[in-house]
Every structure is written in structure tokens, then in C-alpha cells.
Design an enzyme around this catalytic site. Structure first.
Site, PDB file in Angstrom:
ATOM      1  N   GLU A   1       0.801  -1.218   0.000  1.00  9.52           N
ATOM      2  CA  GLU A   1       0.000   0.000   0.000  1.00  9.52           C
ATOM      3  C   GLU A   1       0.837   1.274   0.000  1.00  9.52           C
ATOM      4  OE1 GLU A   1      -0.068  -1.580   4.299  1.00  9.52           O
ATOM      5  OE2 GLU A   1      -0.132  -2.357   2.277  1.00  9.52           O
TER       6      GLU A   1
ATOM      7  N   ASP B   1      15.968  16.969 -32.250  1.00  8.87           N
ATOM      8  CA  ASP B   1      16.049  17.849 -33.400  1.00  8.87           C
ATOM      9  C   ASP B   1      17.490  18.347 -33.510  1.00  8.87           C
ATOM     10  OD1 ASP B   1      15.299  19.341 -35.543  1.00  8.87           O
ATOM     11  OD2 ASP B   1      14.299  20.917 -34.409  1.00  8.87           O
TER      12      ASP B   1
ATOM     13  N   ASP C   1      12.254  22.062 -29.514  1.00 11.98           N
ATOM     14  CA  ASP C   1      11.858  23.352 -28.950  1.00 11.98           C
ATOM     15  C   ASP C   1      10.910  24.159 -29.825  1.00 11.98           C
ATOM     16  OD1 ASP C   1      13.544  24.032 -30.991  1.00 11.98           O
ATOM     17  OD2 ASP C   1      14.994  25.117 -29.752  1.00 11.98           O
TER      18      ASP C   1
ATOM     19  N   ASP D   1       7.870  20.481 -33.221  1.00 14.10           N
ATOM     20  CA  ASP D   1       8.295  19.389 -32.339  1.00 14.10           C
ATOM     21  C   ASP D   1       7.202  18.974 -31.356  1.00 14.10           C
ATOM     22  OD1 ASP D   1      11.001  19.193 -33.267  1.00 14.10           O
ATOM     23  OD2 ASP D   1      11.402  21.088 -32.253  1.00 14.10           O
TER      24      ASP D   1
ATOM     25  N   ASN E   1       5.865 -14.169   3.759  1.00 20.45           N
ATOM     26  CA  ASN E   1       5.130 -14.226   5.018  1.00 20.45           C
ATOM     27  C   ASN E   1       3.681 -14.649   4.810  1.00 20.45           C
ATOM     28  OD1 ASN E   1       7.264 -13.521   6.642  1.00 20.45           O
ATOM     29  ND2 ASN E   1       6.814 -11.337   6.619  1.00 20.45           N
TER      30      ASN E   1
END
Length: 871
Positions: free
Chosen positions: A314, A356, A619, A623, A687
Site C-alpha cells: 500500500e 532535433d 523546442d 516538435d 510471510n
């Protein structure tokens, strides 16, 4: 940029396609056949029901109502509450929600509340990050938000660009932004900046005519595309695609479209499904056995549910979130901003980086690299001619002019401009007439092939003119071609003396020129990129260049940076490949040249389908779809808004070296997550398996449900410091993987080892000390928690603690949990929980078993990693 036409992108609507505006708007039907630029303009006018004088106002209004506005509308989004609820369908989240419900059912409200808070935090963080990233397409809406000059019945009007429809005729001039995809009807010296689509800063020549149906978009010279800008000249153009049917609209659709899960999402989903199956099988087995033995139904059910909670890691979302958040903070110190936490993991697992060229491998700043004379020797005299031409020429300066003028040559003193023949794309040259001390000289600069044909002599080293014969002309053209092969953009320089009695210039004056030499330009490679590329290669990351520039320039840049080019694939070749073919070719290709935004996305998808974890660094607007498609999209702080929004990581410094540091941090994050996975699955499985098997032979429960939950809680607390732990150096040397086979084997091997020592504990307690139920449960609680907590110091490293010492906080939390487990039976609270104080003999026996278990775990851990390690 390539010619591949993705579904719906760049298709040309017919005159009245049955599509509606607003929420009822439907995609335009596909038109079978060649693209608009390969069709004669007369045929295109007829198909669109238009003329060279444009549409009538009534027809334009009708089409606007039918087709909808020329805008990049976004897809309808689900309501935010529904988006949040849908995230609860993740398999791991479902497991945790079931565990939360079980804990509440057995009155363990603390555990239930902890699990609920963990789920809420994890889901909310993911939701907020992805919702912010989904705004990328919205940023692109402004790309065509402008007014346009349009002909309606031959009358020029200024209209909002959103009102343009296919069939409209628009007028373009210097400084205009192109409002829609349009075919040129006529033009004069038209020069367009298409970096929006290609990422390349060089101006593109445009003129009417025909283009091949399979030509890359960067080589389609008769069409202008929405969002690009006019650098010079004028034109009249026929609109054939608007809104989301344009090339830039295809980019917006790519950002809106859902993409395949990232590596992190795929791997956690596989792990969660495996865990769900194991949990269900274990619970059903325990229930079946207890019911067969006719044990009380409620007690058997509670025991089975406690086992289910015990099997559930968990704290995994919390461990993952804390580990990723810590990695994000460390990356921030290295100038990398993390927008999506899971991208830290994906960055560490990345084994292919597509980038690029412009701005990442190069400076994105065109420079004049060399000026040479006709003998290919460096020449300051040639530079002076180039500087004079660029200095005195009027009109919009090209990037090459700016590069020449950046040299600041002191050669203009005394010169006065008399006249000029401006650049046009038919002549492909610009001429200025200058005068100094009574001498009048025509200085010409232009494309080598256009200039050499006008030269009759060449300038010798001493400045005199010598005859230019056919052999010398051929040698000069070969030299220009050789410079182009090396990745240079080349201009020729020439001059001639003009009689002083001549007045205005004419085209006839551009003859009988003296060839002076060449000026070679280059977007130079970044000096910092070479060591960064080498470091990425040593880290097991293959770098591939995906660019809109031509192949020769891209290959030259790679060679300059020491990047081995294994293969080259152009956009035209990509367009001819189906998906299986592209998957096969992409693996062994280093340079993808002249590719379109949609082809970039296809390439990334092909690599991901080959099993790679793919990063993309870019950039520009062109792209953005690739940043959206990649497992981890990476951009820079100076990128356009759309690219920054679509990216998962932002580099504050546009250097590949920064990215390499981020990769190592991502691998540290992955290593710590896998520690919890290995420890949690093996210890919990061992266990819980022991408990399930013990319930078959014991006349009582091997551990009370509340003791199981306490064991699980103390264990989880002991591991909260795992995100702060160090990682082995060898784990940083190559891209890691979530190998489910490895996890299953590790769980089975170490779970079995744990169960064997649990069986030895059972034997010692039952037959050595004849323990009753409370003493048995106490002894096993102490032994099981001690072994499963202390084993972290063994499985956390593949070597030893001396080579990779644990974090101090991990030592304190682990030893603290063990101390609580050993002291609790001797306190009043222990009695309330069903524990009894064990005698010293039992404590000594349990201590010996724990020591023997840890020794065996050391040997088994080293053997296992030598035998099965693929992570």
C-alpha cells in the site's frame, strides 16, 4: 520535412463537405488522390468551385456556415470530475481501494485512512500534472489568429482569418503571416520562413508551378502553409485547407489525440495486474482451505482479508511519489524542471534519445564560417565584397546577410551606393552599384550556379582578372558542390567595373562578371554537445537525429560531433514505408532528414513498438507532436509555448550535458523504487505464503488479523526512507527495465527462502518449546518482522554495504521498527494485541534463526543477480 500524410492531415476538402460548425462539427471527408500542390491550379480552382478573383461573399458565407471557422478547435474534453474518477481505474489504485475497504471492514480504521490518503494524493498529483500538460493544444490556437487580405468577387477586403474558407484567394506581402494552407496562383520574389513547421531558420523560395505528390513539405515550393511568415515578396494564393485540416492543424490534432502509455505507466500496470492475480488466488486458497476444515466462517474471512491487505504494497504509490519528487528536486538543482513526476522514471529508463538538430546539436545561429577565393584559399578580399553587398543592399535581410554583417569588416569607408537590383527567385542574386573615388563597381552576391553562368573571368590572388574557361568554371561548380556536401550553405561573390556614364542598373549589367570566390555558412555544432553525446553513449543511450533539414547537413553535424551515423532515412522514404517496414528501418537509422511533424511521431511510435523507451528533445511548434508522443518529452526554457507545455521536462540550459545528469538521477529514482518492489513482494509473499500454509496444519490461526495488520504497518514505516537511499554505481551505467519475469523470480526465490525459515520457526516453537497459540503468534510476529525488515540491507545493493552504504535515515527507521516489534510483547499494549512475553530461550533461538536467514540471503542475493539480472 517529409511528405507522409497522416489521417486527416493536409487533405483538401471539397467545395461543400457535409461538416458543421460548433459542437456538431465533423471531420472533412478524405479526398482520394494527390495532394493539392501536385494538381494543376486550374483543376484545383474548378474542384474548389472558385476563380482567381475569389469567391462571392454569399458563397464564402455559406461555406463558413458549412465548414466552420478557420480555427484550431480543440476536442471536447470530459468534465474534470469525470477525468479524476477515471484515474481510479488504474489496477494498482483498485488494489489499494480494495485494501482500504477491507481495513475499514475489520475495524482497522488507521490503516484504512492511511491507504485512502495515499490514493487521493497520488491520483490528484497525476491528474493535476496531466491536466496542465493537456493545455498544450490550446496554446497553438493563436497560430492563425490574425486578419487576412482576401479577394471576394475581385474586391480586396480585410477579414478575420477565422472567416477564410477553401476557395478563398488571399493576398500576401512582406511581414504577412499565412492564414491557411494555400496554393500560389502568382508571386513575385516570395520568400517564406517555415521554421514553424520545419524548425530550420533558412528562408524558403516560393513560386507557382507544380510539385511532386510525394515531395517533402520542405521542398513544396508552390504552396504556403498556415502560421508561416512572409520574409519578402508578394503573392496571390488559393486557400485549399483551413483550420484543423492545415498542416499546423495536424499538429494540434496530434496534441489533442491520446497517446500510448509511457514506460512508467505500462510497467506499473503490469506489476499491478500481477499483484491482483496473486492476491485473488491467495485469498481464494485460504478461504477454501479454512472452509474445508470447517473453521468459523467470519474468522476465516477476516484472516483471508488480512492476508490480502498484507500482500498489498500500500505504500508503493507513496514510495514512488516521494522518490520521484526527490528526484525532481535534485534535477531542479541541475537546471531541469520536472512537469510530470513519472517523467523522472522514464528519463532514467530511456535508451533512445531522438533530438532535433537545430538548437540542440547546433547553435541555431547561422554563422559565416569561411570566405575563399577562386583557388579555395581563405580570402579577406572575398569577405570584403560580401560585406559591401550586404551592407548596402536594402529590403529584408536574410540570415546569411546578418551573418556577414556580424563580421564588422572595416571596408565601407568612402563607398557610396548608386543603385541596386534587389534579390528575386528567378535570378537568385542581389546586386548593388557602388562608387568610390571615381570608380564604380557592381557587386553581386547569389547562388553559385546562378552566378557562375554570368562570369567571364575570375579574380586572381593579386586582384587582377583572369579568363574563366570551361574547365575552370566546372572546377568552381565542383567546389561549390563539395562545400554543400560538407553541410555548408554557399553563396558566390562576383564584381565588375561599370563605366561612370552609366545611370540606372539593368539586368544586362549582371554579365561579364569577375568571379571573386565563395562565402560558406553553417549553423555550427555546439561545442558542449560532443562530450555530452559521448557520455550518453557510454550510458547506453542511442542518439538519433530527427530533423527537417536536408540529410547532408545533418550527417555533417553528426560527424563534427563524433556521432556515428549508421543509416540515413529521408522523409520521402519514410512516406513509402508501412509501419512494420518503418519499425525495421528505424532501429538501424541514426539520421532522419526532411521529415514532417507527423513523420517524427511515426518514427517515435515505431521505436517504442520495438520495445525502446524513447525520449524526444525539441523546442519548436513542429516538435510539439513528437514531445507529446515520446515516453519523455524534453524541451528548453527558451522554446515556444506549445513545446514547453507539451514537454514533461524543461532544460533551463539547452545543453545535452544537463540531460545526461538528469538521466543518472532518473536511474537513481528507478533503483530505489525497485528496492521497495523487490523487498515488498518477496517479504510480503513469503510471510503471507507461510501464513496460508500454516493455516492448513495449525489448530489455530498462525497470527491474528490485527497482528497481521500491525506487522504490515511497522514494515511499511521502516521503508519510508528508501527514497533517500543511495544506489549502486553499476545501476547507473545502463538503462534499467521493469522486468516482470525478474520480479516474479525474485519474489518466488526470496519468498520461498523466507517461508523455509518460517517453517523452521514453526518447528522450533511447536516442537522445541511446545508453544501455545499466543506464544506461537508472538514468536512468529517477532521473527517475521525482523527478517523482512533487516533483509533490506541485503537486497538494496548487488555488492555489499561497504561498497554502497545505506542512508542514515533508512538505518534508523529499519532498526526502530525492529525494536518496536521486539519490545512490544513486553508492554501492556502487547497483551491487548494478543502477545505474551517470550522466555529468553525462545528469544535466543529466534535470534539464531534470524542471523542464519540473513547469511543465506546474502549468498542467495549475490547468486541471483549474477544469474538473472536484467534490470
Amino acid at each position: 520535412m517529409g511528405a507522409e500524410r497522416s489521417s486527416g492531415q493536409g487533405t483538401e476538402p471539397v467545395a461543400h463537405p457535409p461538416r458543421h460548425s460548433g459542437a456538431r462539427r465533423r471531420p472533412a471527408p478524405k479526398r482520394e488522390g494527390p495532394p493539392a500542390w501536385s494538381e494543376p491550379v486550374e483543376s484545383l480552382l474548378a474542384r474548389l468551385g472558385s476563380t482567381s478573383q475569389g469567391l462571392t461573399p454569399q458563397e464564402a458565407e455559406a461555406r463558413l456556415e458549412s465548414l466552420g471557422p478557420n480555427a484550431l478547435e480543440s476536442r471536447r474534453r470530459r468534465p474534470l470530475p469525470l477525468e479524476l474518477l477515471l484515474r481510479l481505474g488504474n489496477p494498482l489504485v483498485l488494489v489499494l481501494l480494495v485494501a482500504c475497504g477491507i481495513s475499514a471492514f475489520v475495524h482497522d480504521l488507521t490503516s484504512s485512512a492511511i491507504i485512502a490518503v495515499i490514493v487521493l494524493i497520488s491520483v490528484t498529483l497525476d491528474f493535476v500534472q496531466e491536466h496542465r500538460a493537456s493545455n498544450a493544444a490550446e496554446r497553438l490556437r493563436g497560430a492563425v489568429a490574425l486578419r487576412a487580405r482576401v479577394l471576394r468577387d475581385g474586391v480586396e477586403q480585410m477579414r478575420p482569418a477565422t472567416e477564410l474558407v477553401p476557395g478563398d484567394v488571399v493576398l500576401l506581402a512582406t511581414g504577412s503571416r499565412v492564414p491557411a494552407d494555400a496554393r500560389l496562383i502568382e508571386s513575385h520574389a516570395l520568400s517564406v520562413n517555415e521554421s514553424l513547421l520545419t524548425g530550420e531558420p533558412y528562408p524558403v523560395e516560393k513560386a507557382p508551378g507544380l510539385a511532386s505528390a510525394d515531395a517533402p513539405l520542405a521542398e513544396v515550393g508552390n504552396t504556403v502553409f498556415a502560421g508561416t511568415s512572409v520574409l519578402g515578396g508578394t503573392a496571390r494564393a488559393l486557400v485549399f485547407a483551413t483550420g484543423r485540416d492545415t498542416e499546423v492543424g495536424g499538429i494540434a490534432r496530434g496534441l489533442d489525440a491520446p497517446v500510448a502509455s509511457t514506460a512508467f505507466e505500462r510497467d506499473t500496470r503490469r506489476f499491478s495486474v500481477m499483484l491482483m492475480r496473486l492476491t485473488v488466488l491467495m485469498v481464494l486458497f485460504v478461504l477454501l482451505v479454512n472452509l474445508t476444515l470447517e473453521r468459523p466462517l467470519l474468522e476465516s474471512f477476516l484472516f483471508a482479508m488480512a492476508l490480502a491487505v498484507g500482500l498489498t504494497p500500500e505504500l508503493l504509490p507513496m514510495v514512488v511519489s516521494v522518490t520521484l519528487a526527490r528526484g525532481a528536486l535534485r534535477l531542479a538543482d541541475q537546471d531541469v524542471i520536472v512537469k510530470r513526476l513519472s517523467a523522472v522514471h522514464d528519463l532514467g529508463c530511456m535508451d533512445v534519445l531522438c533530438t532535433d538538430k537545430t538548437g540542440t546539436l547546433t547553435e541555431a545561429n547561422i554563422r559565416l564560417e569561411r570566405t575563399e577565393d577562386a583557388t579555395a584559399q581563405h580570402s579577406e578580399h572575398t569577405l570584403a565584397w560580401a560585406f559591401l553587398n550586404s551592407h548596402f543592399a536594402t529590403g529584408l535581410r536574410s540570415p546569411m546577410d546578418e551573418a556577414i554583417l556580424a563580421r564588422r569588416v572595416e571596408c565601407t569607408q568612402g563607398w557610396r551606393k548608386q543603385d541596386e537590383l534587389p534579390f528575386d527567385f528567378e535570378r537568385r542574386r542581389v546586386s548593388v552599384l557602388l562608387e568610390k573615388d571615381g570608380r564604380r563597381v557592381l557587386v553581386v552576391k547569389g547562388a553559385p550556379e546562378a552566378l557562375l553562368s554570368r562570369c567571364e573571368s575570375l579574380e586572381a590572388a593579386d586582384g587582377t582578372a583572369q579568363a574563366l574557361d570551361a574547365d575552370a568554371r566546372e572546377c568552381l561548380q565542383a567546389r561549390a558542390d563539395a562545400l554543400s556536401e560538407q553541410g555548408f550553405r554557399v553563396l558566390g561573390l562576383a564584381w565588375r567595373d561599370v563605366p561612370s556614364q552609366r545611370g540606372r542598373l539593368s539586368l544586362e549589367d549582371e554579365t561579364d562578371l569577375v568571379f571573386a570566390g565563395f562565402a560558406s555558412f553553417l549553423d555550427p555544432p555546439k561545442q558542449s554537445a560532443r562530450p555530452a553525446l559521448a557520455a550518453l553513449g557510454e550510458a547506453g543511450i542511442e542518439v538519433k537525429v530527427v530533423t527537417g533539414d536536408n540529410a547532408r547537413v545533418a550527417v555533417h553535424v553528426c560527424q563534427e560531433l563524433g556521432l556515428e551515423v549508421r543509416g540515413v532515412l529521408t522523409g520521402a522514404e519514410v512516406a513509402l514505408l508501412d509501419d512494420p517496414g518503418l519499425r525495421a528501418r528505424a532501429e538501424d537509422t541514426t539520421v532522419f532528414a526532411r521529415v514532417s511533424p507527423s513523420q517524427k511521431s511515426r518514427i517515435l511510435r515505431a521505436l517504442r513498438q520495438r520495445g525502446h523507451v524513447v525520449g524526444y528533445l525539441g523546442d519548436g511548434i513542429n516538435d510539439a507532436p513528437s514531445l507529446h508522443e515520446a515516453d519523455v518529452g524534453i524541451s528548453v526554457s527558451g522554446a515556444v509555448d506549445v513545446a514547453r507545455e507539451a514537454a514533461a521536462l524543461l532544460l533551463l540550459r539547452p545543453e545535452l550535458g544537463v540531460l545526461h545528469d538528469g538521466v543518472l538521477e532518473g536511474r537513481r529514482t528507478f533503483g530505489n523504487v525497485m528496492k521497495y518492489i523487490r523487498m515488498g513482494t518477496s517479504s510480503n509473499f513469503g510471510n503471507m505464503l507461510s501464513m496460508a500454509l500454516a493455516s492448513l496444519v495449525l489448530p489455530f490461526l498462525p497470527m491474528l488479523p490485527i497482528q497481521i495488520l500491525l506487522n504490515n504497518m511497522l514494515y511499511d514505516v521502516s521503508e519510508l526512507a528508501i527514497p533517500l537511499d543511495t544506489v549502486d554505481a553499476e545501476q547507473l551505467a545502463r538503462p534499467p527495465r521493469w522486468d516482470m519475469r525478474f520480479v516474479r523470480l525474485y519474489m518466488a526465490v526470496f519468498g520461498t527462502l523466507s517461508s523455509l525459515f518460517d517453517a523452521a520457526t514453526f518447528t522450533v516453537l511447536l516442537h522445541g518449546f511446545h508453544a501455545d497459540a499466543p506464544l506461537f503468534q508472538t514468536g512468529w510476529f517477532m521473527e517475521s518482522l525482523t527478517t523482512q525488515v533487516l533483509v533490506i540491507f541485503i537486497i538494496r545493493t548487488r555488492g555489499g554495504a561497504a561498497r554502497s552504504p545505506p542512508a542514515r535515515l533508512l538505518v534508523l527507521s529499519s532498526l526502530g521498527a525492529v525494536a518496536v516489534a521486539c519490545v512490544l510483547p513486553f508492554t501492556p499494549l502487547g497483551n491487548y494485541l494478543g502477545f505474551v512475553p517470550p522466555p529468553p530461550a525462545i528469544l535466543a533461538s529466534l535470534g539464531a534463526l534470524v542471523a542464519l536467514y540473513l547469511g543465506c540471503a546474502v549468498v542467495l542475493n549475490r547468486w541471483f543477480f549474477r544469474r538473472f539480472d536484467t534490470a
